[in-house]
Motif scaffolding. Structure first.
Motif, short mmCIF file in Angstrom:
data_model
loop_
_atom_site.label_atom_id
_atom_site.label_comp_id
_atom_site.label_asym_id
_atom_site.label_seq_id
_atom_site.Cartn_x
_atom_site.Cartn_y
_atom_site.Cartn_z
N THR A 276 0.83 -1.21 0.00
CA THR A 276 0.00 0.00 0.00
C THR A 276 0.86 1.25 0.00
N THR A 277 1.90 1.24 0.81
CA THR A 277 2.79 2.40 0.87
C THR A 277 3.56 2.58 -0.43
N GLN A 278 3.99 1.51 -1.04
CA GLN A 278 4.68 1.61 -2.31
C GLN A 278 3.77 2.15 -3.41
N ILE A 279 2.49 1.75 -3.39
CA ILE A 279 1.53 2.31 -4.35
C ILE A 279 1.41 3.82 -4.15
N ALA A 280 1.27 4.24 -2.90
CA ALA A 280 1.13 5.67 -2.61
C ALA A 280 2.37 6.44 -3.06
N ARG A 281 3.54 5.86 -2.85
CA ARG A 281 4.77 6.53 -3.24
C ARG A 281 4.85 6.68 -4.76
N GLU A 282 4.52 5.65 -5.48
CA GLU A 282 4.59 5.71 -6.94
C GLU A 282 3.55 6.69 -7.49
N GLN A 283 2.36 6.70 -6.90
CA GLN A 283 1.33 7.62 -7.39
C GLN A 283 1.67 9.07 -7.06
N ASP A 284 2.30 9.32 -5.92
CA ASP A 284 2.76 10.67 -5.60
C ASP A 284 3.80 11.12 -6.62
N GLU A 285 4.69 10.24 -7.01
CA GLU A 285 5.70 10.58 -8.01
C GLU A 285 5.05 10.88 -9.36
N HIS A 286 4.03 10.09 -9.72
CA HIS A 286 3.31 10.35 -10.97
C HIS A 286 2.60 11.70 -10.92
N ALA A 287 2.00 12.01 -9.79
CA ALA A 287 1.27 13.27 -9.66
C ALA A 287 2.22 14.46 -9.77
N ILE A 288 3.38 14.36 -9.15
CA ILE A 288 4.36 15.45 -9.24
C ILE A 288 4.81 15.63 -10.68
N ALA A 289 5.01 14.53 -11.40
CA ALA A 289 5.42 14.62 -12.80
C ALA A 289 4.40 15.40 -13.62
N VAL A 290 3.12 15.10 -13.43
CA VAL A 290 2.08 15.81 -14.19
C VAL A 290 2.05 17.28 -13.79
N LEU A 291 2.21 17.58 -12.52
CA LEU A 291 2.23 18.98 -12.07
C LEU A 291 3.40 19.73 -12.67
N LEU A 292 4.48 19.02 -12.98
CA LEU A 292 5.65 19.64 -13.60
C LEU A 292 5.57 19.65 -15.12
N GLY A 293 4.50 19.08 -15.66
CA GLY A 293 4.30 19.10 -17.10
C GLY A 293 5.15 18.10 -17.87
N VAL A 294 5.51 16.99 -17.24
CA VAL A 294 6.31 15.97 -17.92
C VAL A 294 5.59 14.63 -17.80
N PRO A 295 5.81 13.70 -18.74
CA PRO A 295 5.20 12.37 -18.62
C PRO A 295 5.76 11.62 -17.41
N PRO A 296 4.93 10.90 -16.67
CA PRO A 296 5.43 10.16 -15.50
C PRO A 296 6.52 9.17 -15.84
N ALA A 297 6.52 8.61 -17.06
CA ALA A 297 7.54 7.64 -17.43
C ALA A 297 8.93 8.26 -17.49
N ASN A 298 9.00 9.60 -17.67
CA ASN A 298 10.29 10.27 -17.81
C ASN A 298 10.70 11.01 -16.54
N PHE A 299 10.08 10.67 -15.43
CA PHE A 299 10.33 11.43 -14.20
C PHE A 299 10.48 10.48 -13.04
N SER A 300 11.42 10.77 -12.16
CA SER A 300 11.60 9.98 -10.94
C SER A 300 12.30 10.84 -9.90
N ILE A 301 12.04 10.51 -8.65
CA ILE A 301 12.68 11.18 -7.50
C ILE A 301 13.36 10.10 -6.68
N ALA A 302 14.65 10.26 -6.44
CA ALA A 302 15.40 9.26 -5.69
C ALA A 302 14.92 9.23 -4.24
#
Length: 540
Positions: A276-302
Protein backbone atom coordinates in the motif's frame (compact mmCIF):
# COMPACT_ATOMS: atom_id res chain seq x y z
CA UNK A 1 -29.15 58.08 -12.34
CA UNK A 2 -28.37 61.77 -12.77
CA UNK A 3 -30.98 63.79 -14.66
CA UNK A 4 -29.37 65.91 -17.34
CA UNK A 5 -30.91 68.47 -19.67
CA UNK A 6 -29.65 68.35 -23.24
CA UNK A 7 -30.25 71.27 -25.60
CA UNK A 8 -29.86 70.22 -29.20
CA UNK A 9 -29.80 73.16 -31.64
CA UNK A 10 -31.75 72.81 -34.89
CA UNK A 11 -29.63 70.89 -37.34
CA UNK A 12 -30.36 69.53 -40.78
CA UNK A 13 -27.96 66.99 -42.30
CA UNK A 14 -26.69 68.13 -45.62
CA UNK A 15 -25.36 65.94 -48.38
CA UNK A 16 -23.86 67.31 -51.56
CA UNK A 17 -22.82 64.85 -54.26
CA UNK A 18 -21.90 67.81 -56.51
CA UNK A 19 -19.41 70.60 -55.77
CA UNK A 20 -20.95 73.70 -54.24
CA UNK A 21 -21.06 77.13 -55.83
CA UNK A 22 -18.29 78.25 -53.52
CA UNK A 23 -16.15 75.38 -54.76
CA UNK A 24 -16.93 76.13 -58.43
CA UNK A 25 -15.85 79.73 -57.89
CA UNK A 26 -12.76 78.60 -56.00
CA UNK A 27 -14.08 79.87 -52.65
CA UNK A 28 -13.83 77.92 -49.38
CA UNK A 29 -16.79 75.65 -48.62
CA UNK A 30 -18.37 77.70 -45.88
CA UNK A 31 -21.57 75.69 -45.29
CA UNK A 32 -19.90 72.26 -44.90
CA UNK A 33 -17.43 73.83 -42.58
CA UNK A 34 -20.18 75.33 -40.49
CA UNK A 35 -21.98 71.98 -40.41
CA UNK A 36 -18.82 70.22 -39.30
CA UNK A 37 -18.23 72.81 -36.58
CA UNK A 38 -21.80 72.46 -35.38
CA UNK A 39 -21.47 68.67 -35.26
CA UNK A 40 -18.26 68.84 -33.28
CA UNK A 41 -19.79 71.31 -30.87
CA UNK A 42 -22.84 69.08 -30.50
CA UNK A 43 -20.69 66.03 -29.81
CA UNK A 44 -18.62 67.91 -27.25
CA UNK A 45 -21.72 69.19 -25.48
CA UNK A 46 -23.30 65.75 -25.37
CA UNK A 47 -20.13 64.16 -24.02
CA UNK A 48 -19.78 66.80 -21.31
CA UNK A 49 -23.38 66.38 -20.16
CA UNK A 50 -23.41 62.58 -20.46
CA UNK A 51 -23.88 60.34 -17.45
CA UNK A 52 -23.53 56.65 -16.70
CA UNK A 53 -26.79 54.98 -15.71
CA UNK A 54 -26.91 52.09 -13.28
CA UNK A 55 -25.76 51.73 -9.65
CA UNK A 56 -22.21 52.64 -8.70
CA UNK A 57 -20.43 49.64 -7.22
CA UNK A 58 -19.71 49.24 -3.53
CA UNK A 59 -18.10 46.18 -2.00
CA UNK A 60 -20.80 43.89 -0.51
CA UNK A 61 -20.81 43.86 3.27
CA UNK A 62 -19.52 40.76 5.05
CA UNK A 63 -19.14 39.74 8.68
CA UNK A 64 -15.44 39.55 9.53
CA UNK A 65 -14.31 38.17 12.93
CA UNK A 66 -11.61 39.97 14.87
CA UNK A 67 -9.55 36.82 15.49
CA UNK A 68 -9.42 33.21 14.40
CA UNK A 69 -11.15 30.85 16.80
CA UNK A 70 -8.47 28.16 16.53
CA UNK A 71 -5.62 30.66 16.34
CA UNK A 72 -5.63 32.18 19.83
CA UNK A 73 -2.76 30.08 21.16
CA UNK A 74 -1.11 30.23 17.75
CA UNK A 75 -1.04 34.03 17.73
CA UNK A 76 0.35 34.19 21.26
CA UNK A 77 3.09 31.73 20.33
CA UNK A 78 4.27 33.67 17.27
CA UNK A 79 6.97 36.27 17.64
CA UNK A 80 5.53 38.36 14.80
CA UNK A 81 1.90 37.38 14.16
CA UNK A 82 1.37 40.33 11.79
CA UNK A 83 4.18 39.32 9.45
CA UNK A 84 3.30 38.54 5.87
CA UNK A 85 3.94 35.38 3.94
CA UNK A 86 6.49 35.57 1.17
CA UNK A 87 5.45 34.70 -2.37
CA UNK A 88 8.20 32.03 -2.40
CA UNK A 89 6.88 30.48 0.81
CA UNK A 90 8.14 26.99 -0.12
CA UNK A 91 11.68 28.10 0.68
CA UNK A 92 10.71 28.19 4.36
CA UNK A 93 11.01 24.38 4.35
CA UNK A 94 14.74 24.59 3.49
CA UNK A 95 14.57 21.77 0.95
CA UNK A 96 16.45 22.41 -2.29
CA UNK A 97 14.66 19.57 -4.06
CA UNK A 98 11.25 20.93 -3.10
CA UNK A 99 12.25 24.41 -4.28
CA UNK A 100 13.42 22.99 -7.60
CA UNK A 101 10.18 21.09 -8.13
CA UNK A 102 7.91 24.01 -7.24
CA UNK A 103 9.77 26.50 -9.42
CA UNK A 104 9.70 24.06 -12.33
CA UNK A 105 5.95 23.60 -11.92
CA UNK A 106 5.42 27.36 -12.04
CA UNK A 107 7.07 27.45 -15.46
CA UNK A 108 5.77 24.26 -17.09
CA UNK A 109 2.40 23.40 -15.56
CA UNK A 110 -0.34 23.32 -18.19
CA UNK A 111 -3.11 24.47 -15.85
CA UNK A 112 -1.09 27.63 -15.16
CA UNK A 113 -0.53 28.07 -18.90
CA UNK A 114 -4.28 27.81 -19.48
CA UNK A 115 -4.98 30.35 -16.71
CA UNK A 116 -2.45 32.75 -18.22
CA UNK A 117 -4.14 32.42 -21.60
CA UNK A 118 -7.51 33.13 -19.97
CA UNK A 119 -6.02 36.26 -18.38
CA UNK A 120 -4.68 37.47 -21.72
CA UNK A 121 -8.11 36.88 -23.22
CA UNK A 122 -9.69 39.01 -20.49
CA UNK A 123 -7.21 41.82 -21.18
CA UNK A 124 -8.01 41.67 -24.89
CA UNK A 125 -11.71 41.99 -24.09
CA UNK A 126 -10.96 45.11 -22.03
CA UNK A 127 -9.10 46.64 -24.95
CA UNK A 128 -11.89 45.73 -27.36
CA UNK A 129 -14.47 47.43 -25.14
CA UNK A 130 -12.30 50.52 -24.72
CA UNK A 131 -12.01 50.81 -28.50
CA UNK A 132 -15.77 51.42 -28.68
CA UNK A 133 -15.25 54.78 -26.98
CA UNK A 134 -13.45 56.12 -30.06
CA UNK A 135 -14.62 56.84 -33.61
CA UNK A 136 -14.34 54.19 -36.28
CA UNK A 137 -12.50 55.56 -39.32
CA UNK A 138 -12.12 53.68 -42.58
CA UNK A 139 -10.70 54.50 -46.01
CA UNK A 140 -11.70 53.17 -49.41
CA UNK A 141 -10.07 53.30 -52.81
CA UNK A 142 -11.90 51.58 -55.69
CA UNK A 143 -11.69 51.46 -59.48
CA UNK A 144 -14.26 49.96 -61.85
CA UNK A 145 -14.37 49.56 -65.61
CA UNK A 146 -17.69 48.73 -67.29
CA UNK A 147 -19.18 48.40 -70.75
CA UNK A 148 -22.71 49.51 -71.56
CA UNK A 149 -24.42 47.91 -74.58
CA UNK A 150 -26.18 50.00 -77.17
CA UNK A 151 -29.84 50.60 -76.28
CA UNK A 152 -29.37 49.43 -72.69
CA UNK A 153 -31.87 50.71 -70.16
CA UNK A 154 -30.68 52.92 -67.36
CA UNK A 155 -32.70 52.89 -64.20
CA UNK A 156 -32.97 56.26 -62.58
CA UNK A 157 -31.22 58.15 -65.39
CA UNK A 158 -32.58 61.42 -66.63
CA UNK A 159 -32.85 60.32 -70.27
CA UNK A 160 -33.91 56.73 -69.64
CA UNK A 161 -30.91 55.38 -71.58
CA UNK A 162 -27.17 54.99 -71.18
CA UNK A 163 -24.44 56.05 -73.48
CA UNK A 164 -23.04 52.86 -74.96
CA UNK A 165 -19.38 52.10 -74.67
CA UNK A 166 -16.70 51.55 -72.02
CA UNK A 167 -16.50 53.81 -68.97
CA UNK A 168 -14.22 54.07 -65.93
CA UNK A 169 -15.06 55.09 -62.37
CA UNK A 170 -12.52 55.91 -59.67
CA UNK A 171 -13.51 56.59 -56.05
CA UNK A 172 -11.27 57.56 -53.11
CA UNK A 173 -13.06 58.20 -49.86
CA UNK A 174 -12.84 58.30 -46.07
CA UNK A 175 -15.71 57.61 -43.67
CA UNK A 176 -16.01 58.00 -39.91
CA UNK A 177 -18.66 56.83 -37.45
CA UNK A 178 -18.84 57.56 -33.72
CA UNK A 179 -21.51 56.35 -31.33
CA UNK A 180 -21.66 58.80 -28.42
CA UNK A 181 -21.64 57.08 -25.03
CA UNK A 182 -24.29 59.42 -23.59
CA UNK A 183 -25.67 57.02 -21.00
CA UNK A 184 -22.47 55.18 -20.09
CA UNK A 185 -23.30 51.84 -21.70
CA UNK A 186 -19.84 51.49 -23.20
CA UNK A 187 -18.17 52.79 -20.05
CA UNK A 188 -20.09 50.26 -17.99
CA UNK A 189 -19.02 47.53 -20.41
CA UNK A 190 -15.40 48.62 -19.95
CA UNK A 191 -15.88 48.65 -16.18
CA UNK A 192 -17.34 45.15 -16.29
CA UNK A 193 -14.54 43.87 -18.51
CA UNK A 194 -11.88 45.35 -16.21
CA UNK A 195 -13.44 43.70 -13.17
CA UNK A 196 -13.60 40.40 -15.03
CA UNK A 197 -9.94 40.74 -15.97
CA UNK A 198 -9.05 41.39 -12.34
CA UNK A 199 -11.02 38.30 -11.31
CA UNK A 200 -9.16 36.30 -13.96
CA UNK A 201 -5.85 37.64 -12.67
CA UNK A 202 -6.78 36.51 -9.16
CA UNK A 203 -7.72 33.10 -10.53
CA UNK A 204 -4.31 32.92 -12.23
CA UNK A 205 -2.64 33.67 -8.90
CA UNK A 206 -4.84 31.04 -7.28
CA UNK A 207 -3.83 28.50 -9.90
CA UNK A 208 -0.15 29.19 -9.25
CA UNK A 209 -0.70 28.83 -5.51
CA UNK A 210 -2.74 25.66 -5.91
CA UNK A 211 -0.09 24.03 -8.11
CA UNK A 212 2.74 25.00 -5.75
CA UNK A 213 0.81 23.67 -2.75
CA UNK A 214 -0.06 20.44 -4.58
CA UNK A 215 3.60 19.88 -5.45
CA UNK A 216 4.64 20.47 -1.84
CA UNK A 217 1.94 18.20 -0.38
CA UNK A 218 2.67 15.38 -2.85
CA UNK A 219 6.39 15.77 -2.20
CA UNK A 220 5.94 15.48 1.57
CA UNK A 221 3.70 12.45 1.08
CA UNK A 222 6.42 10.91 -1.07
CA UNK A 223 9.11 11.54 1.57
CA UNK A 224 6.80 10.16 4.22
CA UNK A 225 6.39 7.03 2.10
CA UNK A 226 10.18 6.74 1.69
CA UNK A 227 10.68 6.42 5.44
CA UNK A 228 7.61 4.21 5.90
CA UNK A 229 8.83 1.79 3.21
CA UNK A 230 12.14 1.45 5.01
CA UNK A 231 10.41 0.82 8.36
CA UNK A 232 7.92 -1.61 6.82
CA UNK A 233 10.76 -3.53 5.18
CA UNK A 234 12.35 -3.93 8.60
CA UNK A 235 9.01 -4.97 10.11
CA UNK A 236 8.57 -7.56 7.35
CA UNK A 237 12.02 -9.00 8.04
CA UNK A 238 11.39 -9.19 11.79
CA UNK A 239 7.95 -10.76 11.31
CA UNK A 240 9.53 -13.28 8.96
CA UNK A 241 12.10 -14.19 11.61
CA UNK A 242 9.41 -14.42 14.31
CA UNK A 243 7.35 -16.71 12.07
CA UNK A 244 10.36 -18.96 11.50
CA UNK A 245 11.09 -19.13 15.23
CA UNK A 246 7.42 -19.83 16.00
CA UNK A 247 7.31 -22.64 13.42
CA UNK A 248 10.47 -24.20 14.92
CA UNK A 249 8.97 -23.94 18.39
CA UNK A 250 5.79 -25.58 17.06
CA UNK A 251 7.80 -28.48 15.65
CA UNK A 252 9.43 -28.92 19.05
CA UNK A 253 6.08 -28.75 20.79
CA UNK A 254 6.83 -25.46 22.50
CA UNK A 255 4.27 -23.40 20.55
CA UNK A 256 0.71 -23.95 19.44
CA UNK A 257 -0.67 -23.86 15.92
CA UNK A 258 -2.60 -20.70 16.83
CA UNK A 259 0.65 -18.92 17.56
CA UNK A 260 1.93 -19.94 14.13
CA UNK A 261 -1.22 -18.58 12.50
CA UNK A 262 -0.88 -15.27 14.35
CA UNK A 263 2.76 -14.99 13.26
CA UNK A 264 1.74 -15.65 9.64
CA UNK A 265 -0.96 -12.99 9.82
CA UNK A 266 1.52 -10.45 11.22
CA UNK A 267 3.91 -11.14 8.33
CA UNK A 268 1.19 -10.86 5.71
CA UNK A 269 -0.10 -7.62 7.24
CA UNK A 270 3.36 -6.06 7.06
CA UNK A 271 3.66 -7.18 3.43
CA UNK A 272 0.24 -5.72 2.61
CA UNK A 273 1.08 -2.42 4.34
CA UNK A 274 4.32 -2.31 2.40
CA UNK A 275 2.51 -2.73 -0.90
CA UNK A 276 0.00 0.00 0.00
CA UNK A 277 2.79 2.40 0.87
CA UNK A 278 4.68 1.61 -2.31
CA UNK A 279 1.53 2.31 -4.35
CA UNK A 280 1.13 5.67 -2.61
CA UNK A 281 4.77 6.53 -3.24
CA UNK A 282 4.59 5.71 -6.94
CA UNK A 283 1.33 7.62 -7.39
CA UNK A 284 2.76 10.67 -5.60
CA UNK A 285 5.70 10.58 -8.01
CA UNK A 286 3.31 10.35 -10.97
CA UNK A 287 1.27 13.27 -9.66
CA UNK A 288 4.36 15.45 -9.24
CA UNK A 289 5.42 14.62 -12.80
CA UNK A 290 2.08 15.81 -14.19
CA UNK A 291 2.23 18.98 -12.07
CA UNK A 292 5.65 19.64 -13.60
CA UNK A 293 4.30 19.10 -17.10
CA UNK A 294 6.31 15.97 -17.92
CA UNK A 295 5.20 12.37 -18.62
CA UNK A 296 5.43 10.16 -15.50
CA UNK A 297 7.54 7.64 -17.43
CA UNK A 298 10.29 10.27 -17.81
CA UNK A 299 10.33 11.43 -14.20
CA UNK A 300 11.60 9.98 -10.94
CA UNK A 301 12.68 11.18 -7.50
CA UNK A 302 15.40 9.26 -5.69
CA UNK A 303 14.38 7.97 -2.24
CA UNK A 304 15.73 9.76 0.82
CA UNK A 305 15.70 7.42 3.80
CA UNK A 306 17.11 10.02 6.18
CA UNK A 307 14.65 12.79 5.34
CA UNK A 308 13.70 15.14 8.16
CA UNK A 309 10.54 17.24 7.99
CA UNK A 310 11.00 20.95 8.69
CA UNK A 311 7.89 22.70 10.03
CA UNK A 312 8.13 26.49 9.56
CA UNK A 313 6.39 29.06 11.70
CA UNK A 314 3.60 30.41 9.51
CA UNK A 315 2.61 34.05 10.20
CA UNK A 316 -1.12 34.12 10.76
CA UNK A 317 -2.22 37.76 10.60
CA UNK A 318 -5.84 38.83 11.17
CA UNK A 319 -9.02 37.50 9.54
CA UNK A 320 -9.74 40.73 7.62
CA UNK A 321 -6.58 40.21 5.57
CA UNK A 322 -8.21 37.22 3.90
CA UNK A 323 -10.44 39.60 1.94
CA UNK A 324 -7.37 40.69 -0.01
CA UNK A 325 -5.05 37.70 0.34
CA UNK A 326 -7.40 34.93 -0.74
CA UNK A 327 -7.52 34.70 -4.52
CA UNK A 328 -10.96 33.08 -4.52
CA UNK A 329 -12.40 35.85 -2.34
CA UNK A 330 -10.93 38.55 -4.58
CA UNK A 331 -12.13 36.76 -7.71
CA UNK A 332 -15.67 36.47 -6.30
CA UNK A 333 -15.69 40.14 -5.29
CA UNK A 334 -14.47 41.26 -8.71
CA UNK A 335 -17.09 39.07 -10.36
CA UNK A 336 -19.77 40.85 -8.34
CA UNK A 337 -18.32 44.20 -9.45
CA UNK A 338 -18.48 43.06 -13.07
CA UNK A 339 -22.12 42.01 -12.67
CA UNK A 340 -22.96 45.37 -11.08
CA UNK A 341 -21.60 47.23 -14.10
CA UNK A 342 -23.72 45.12 -16.43
CA UNK A 343 -26.84 46.46 -14.70
CA UNK A 344 -25.94 49.88 -16.10
CA UNK A 345 -25.43 48.37 -19.55
CA UNK A 346 -28.93 46.88 -19.43
CA UNK A 347 -30.52 50.12 -18.16
CA UNK A 348 -28.80 52.18 -20.86
CA UNK A 349 -30.84 50.31 -23.49
CA UNK A 350 -33.90 52.37 -22.45
CA UNK A 351 -32.29 55.57 -23.75
CA UNK A 352 -31.72 56.69 -27.34
CA UNK A 353 -28.40 56.32 -29.11
CA UNK A 354 -26.72 59.09 -31.06
CA UNK A 355 -24.24 58.27 -33.79
CA UNK A 356 -22.21 60.87 -35.65
CA UNK A 357 -21.17 59.85 -39.14
CA UNK A 358 -19.25 61.56 -41.90
CA UNK A 359 -17.87 60.50 -45.23
CA UNK A 360 -16.11 62.25 -48.07
CA UNK A 361 -13.78 61.76 -50.97
CA UNK A 362 -13.30 62.13 -54.67
CA UNK A 363 -14.94 60.50 -57.68
CA UNK A 364 -14.07 60.79 -61.41
CA UNK A 365 -13.81 58.69 -64.54
CA UNK A 366 -10.06 59.24 -64.87
CA UNK A 367 -7.52 58.63 -62.12
CA UNK A 368 -5.35 61.56 -63.22
CA UNK A 369 -8.16 64.03 -62.50
CA UNK A 370 -9.51 62.23 -59.42
CA UNK A 371 -8.01 64.37 -56.67
CA UNK A 372 -9.33 67.75 -57.75
CA UNK A 373 -11.67 70.05 -55.86
CA UNK A 374 -14.63 69.88 -58.26
CA UNK A 375 -14.70 66.06 -58.00
CA UNK A 376 -15.13 65.83 -54.28
CA UNK A 377 -18.21 64.58 -52.44
CA UNK A 378 -19.13 64.52 -48.74
CA UNK A 379 -21.89 63.51 -46.35
CA UNK A 380 -22.24 64.64 -42.74
CA UNK A 381 -24.96 64.14 -40.17
CA UNK A 382 -26.05 62.57 -36.88
CA UNK A 383 -28.29 59.54 -36.40
CA UNK A 384 -30.71 59.37 -33.45
CA UNK A 385 -32.24 55.93 -32.72
CA UNK A 386 -34.69 54.88 -30.03
CA UNK A 387 -36.45 51.57 -29.47
CA UNK A 388 -40.20 52.18 -29.18
CA UNK A 389 -41.48 48.67 -28.41
CA UNK A 390 -39.62 45.45 -27.65
CA UNK A 391 -42.21 43.35 -25.83
CA UNK A 392 -40.47 43.79 -22.45
CA UNK A 393 -37.08 42.53 -23.59
CA UNK A 394 -35.16 45.43 -22.04
CA UNK A 395 -37.03 45.14 -18.74
CA UNK A 396 -36.23 41.43 -18.65
CA UNK A 397 -32.56 42.19 -19.37
CA UNK A 398 -32.40 44.58 -16.40
CA UNK A 399 -34.05 42.01 -14.13
CA UNK A 400 -31.61 39.38 -15.34
CA UNK A 401 -28.62 41.67 -14.68
CA UNK A 402 -29.83 42.46 -11.15
CA UNK A 403 -30.50 38.80 -10.40
CA UNK A 404 -27.03 37.90 -11.65
CA UNK A 405 -25.54 40.54 -9.39
CA UNK A 406 -27.49 39.24 -6.38
CA UNK A 407 -26.27 35.74 -7.17
CA UNK A 408 -22.66 36.88 -7.41
CA UNK A 409 -22.95 38.79 -4.13
CA UNK A 410 -24.26 35.66 -2.41
CA UNK A 411 -21.40 33.68 -3.93
CA UNK A 412 -18.91 36.27 -2.67
CA UNK A 413 -20.25 36.17 0.87
CA UNK A 414 -20.26 32.38 0.86
CA UNK A 415 -16.68 32.39 -0.44
CA UNK A 416 -15.65 34.63 2.45
CA UNK A 417 -17.28 32.25 4.96
CA UNK A 418 -15.62 29.26 3.30
CA UNK A 419 -12.26 31.03 3.46
CA UNK A 420 -12.62 31.53 7.20
CA UNK A 421 -13.66 27.90 7.60
CA UNK A 422 -10.66 26.51 5.71
CA UNK A 423 -8.24 28.61 7.77
CA UNK A 424 -9.89 27.50 11.01
CA UNK A 425 -9.71 23.87 9.82
CA UNK A 426 -6.02 24.22 8.98
CA UNK A 427 -5.27 25.86 12.32
CA UNK A 428 -7.12 23.09 14.13
CA UNK A 429 -5.21 20.45 12.20
CA UNK A 430 -1.82 22.07 12.78
CA UNK A 431 -2.50 22.65 16.49
CA UNK A 432 -3.54 19.06 17.19
CA UNK A 433 -0.88 17.50 14.96
CA UNK A 434 1.79 19.44 16.87
CA UNK A 435 0.53 17.92 20.11
CA UNK A 436 0.24 14.51 18.50
CA UNK A 437 3.81 14.78 17.22
CA UNK A 438 5.04 15.53 20.69
CA UNK A 439 3.13 12.56 22.10
CA UNK A 440 4.54 10.16 19.50
CA UNK A 441 8.03 11.57 20.13
CA UNK A 442 7.63 10.76 23.84
CA UNK A 443 6.35 7.27 22.98
CA UNK A 444 9.34 6.69 20.71
CA UNK A 445 11.73 7.76 23.42
CA UNK A 446 10.18 5.33 25.93
CA UNK A 447 10.21 2.49 23.39
CA UNK A 448 13.87 3.15 22.73
CA UNK A 449 14.47 2.70 26.45
CA UNK A 450 12.37 -0.48 26.49
CA UNK A 451 14.25 -1.89 23.50
CA UNK A 452 17.56 -1.16 25.18
CA UNK A 453 16.27 -2.87 28.35
CA UNK A 454 15.16 -5.92 26.30
CA UNK A 455 18.63 -6.20 24.76
CA UNK A 456 20.22 -6.00 28.21
CA UNK A 457 17.88 -8.70 29.51
CA UNK A 458 18.66 -10.86 26.46
CA UNK A 459 22.39 -10.47 27.08
CA UNK A 460 21.82 -11.50 30.71
CA UNK A 461 19.76 -14.49 29.64
CA UNK A 462 16.55 -13.12 31.19
CA UNK A 463 14.72 -12.61 27.88
CA UNK A 464 14.40 -14.59 24.67
CA UNK A 465 15.36 -13.42 21.22
CA UNK A 466 11.69 -13.42 20.23
CA UNK A 467 10.97 -11.01 23.09
CA UNK A 468 13.67 -8.68 21.75
CA UNK A 469 12.25 -8.89 18.22
CA UNK A 470 8.74 -8.18 19.49
CA UNK A 471 9.98 -5.11 21.33
CA UNK A 472 11.84 -4.03 18.19
CA UNK A 473 8.58 -4.26 16.23
CA UNK A 474 6.96 -1.96 18.79
CA UNK A 475 9.86 0.46 18.41
CA UNK A 476 9.54 0.46 14.61
CA UNK A 477 5.82 1.09 14.90
CA UNK A 478 6.49 4.06 17.18
CA UNK A 479 8.98 5.42 14.67
CA UNK A 480 6.43 5.01 11.88
CA UNK A 481 3.70 6.78 13.87
CA UNK A 482 6.02 9.70 14.57
CA UNK A 483 7.14 9.88 10.93
CA UNK A 484 3.57 9.78 9.65
CA UNK A 485 2.48 12.51 12.04
CA UNK A 486 5.42 14.71 11.07
CA UNK A 487 4.54 14.22 7.41
CA UNK A 488 0.89 15.11 8.06
CA UNK A 489 2.00 18.18 10.01
CA UNK A 490 4.15 19.34 7.10
CA UNK A 491 1.23 18.82 4.69
CA UNK A 492 -1.13 20.68 7.04
CA UNK A 493 1.27 23.60 7.23
CA UNK A 494 1.23 23.80 3.43
CA UNK A 495 -2.57 23.72 3.49
CA UNK A 496 -2.55 26.55 6.05
CA UNK A 497 -0.24 28.63 3.83
CA UNK A 498 -2.49 27.96 0.85
CA UNK A 499 -5.63 28.90 2.80
CA UNK A 500 -3.98 32.12 4.02
CA UNK A 501 -3.31 33.18 0.43
CA UNK A 502 0.26 31.99 0.00
CA UNK A 503 1.90 35.40 -0.03
CA UNK A 504 -0.36 36.86 -2.75
CA UNK A 505 -2.06 40.19 -2.07
CA UNK A 506 -4.68 42.04 -4.12
CA UNK A 507 -3.01 45.33 -3.18
CA UNK A 508 0.16 44.12 -4.89
CA UNK A 509 -1.90 43.45 -8.02
CA UNK A 510 -3.22 47.01 -7.89
CA UNK A 511 0.30 48.40 -7.43
CA UNK A 512 1.42 46.46 -10.46
CA UNK A 513 -1.52 47.91 -12.38
CA UNK A 514 -0.59 51.45 -11.35
CA UNK A 515 2.95 50.81 -12.56
CA UNK A 516 1.56 49.49 -15.89
CA UNK A 517 3.02 46.02 -15.47
CA UNK A 518 1.73 44.15 -18.54
CA UNK A 519 2.16 40.68 -17.07
CA UNK A 520 0.13 41.24 -13.93
CA UNK A 521 -2.84 43.53 -13.52
CA UNK A 522 -5.23 44.62 -16.25
CA UNK A 523 -4.65 48.03 -17.73
CA UNK A 524 -6.76 50.89 -16.48
CA UNK A 525 -7.74 49.20 -13.24
CA UNK A 526 -10.19 51.30 -11.23
CA UNK A 527 -8.85 52.55 -7.93
CA UNK A 528 -12.15 52.83 -6.09
CA UNK A 529 -13.33 49.23 -6.38
CA UNK A 530 -10.76 47.46 -4.26
CA UNK A 531 -12.16 45.18 -1.55
CA UNK A 532 -11.86 46.41 1.99
CA UNK A 533 -12.67 44.97 5.36
CA UNK A 534 -15.08 47.79 6.15
CA UNK A 535 -18.67 46.62 5.62
CA UNK A 536 -20.76 48.77 3.27
CA UNK A 537 -24.35 48.24 2.13
CA UNK A 538 -24.80 46.65 -1.30
CA UNK A 539 -26.28 48.78 -4.10
CA UNK A 540 -29.97 48.34 -4.85
Amino acid sequence: MKIVSLFVPPFTPFASPEPSAHARRGLPPSRPRRLFQHSVALAAMLCLTACAVGPDYRTPSTEVPQNFKEGANWQRAQANPQASLASDWWQMYHDDKLTELVEQSQKANQSIAAAEAAYRTALAIVQANQAQLFPMISADLSATRSRTPAGGAASGSATGSLTPGISNNFIAGVSASWELDLWGAIRRQVESAKSTAQATDAQLAGQRLSIAASVAIDYFELRQADIDIQLLEQQKDINSRILYMTQEAYRQGQASNDQVLVAQDNLENSIADLQTTQIAREQDEHAIAVLLGVPPANFSIAPDLTYSFAIPEVPLGVPSELLQRRYDVVAAERTAASANALIGVAEAAFFPTVTLSASGGFQHNTFANLFSLPNRFWTLGPDLAQTIFDGGARTAAVREARATYDQDVATYRNTVLTAFQTVEDSLSSVNHLRQQTQSFADILQRNQQLFASSNAQFDAGAASQQDVLTQQLTLLLAQQNLNDTQGLLAQSSVALIRNLGGGWDYKDMQTASDNSAPSRAPAGEPTSNQPTSTPTPPPR
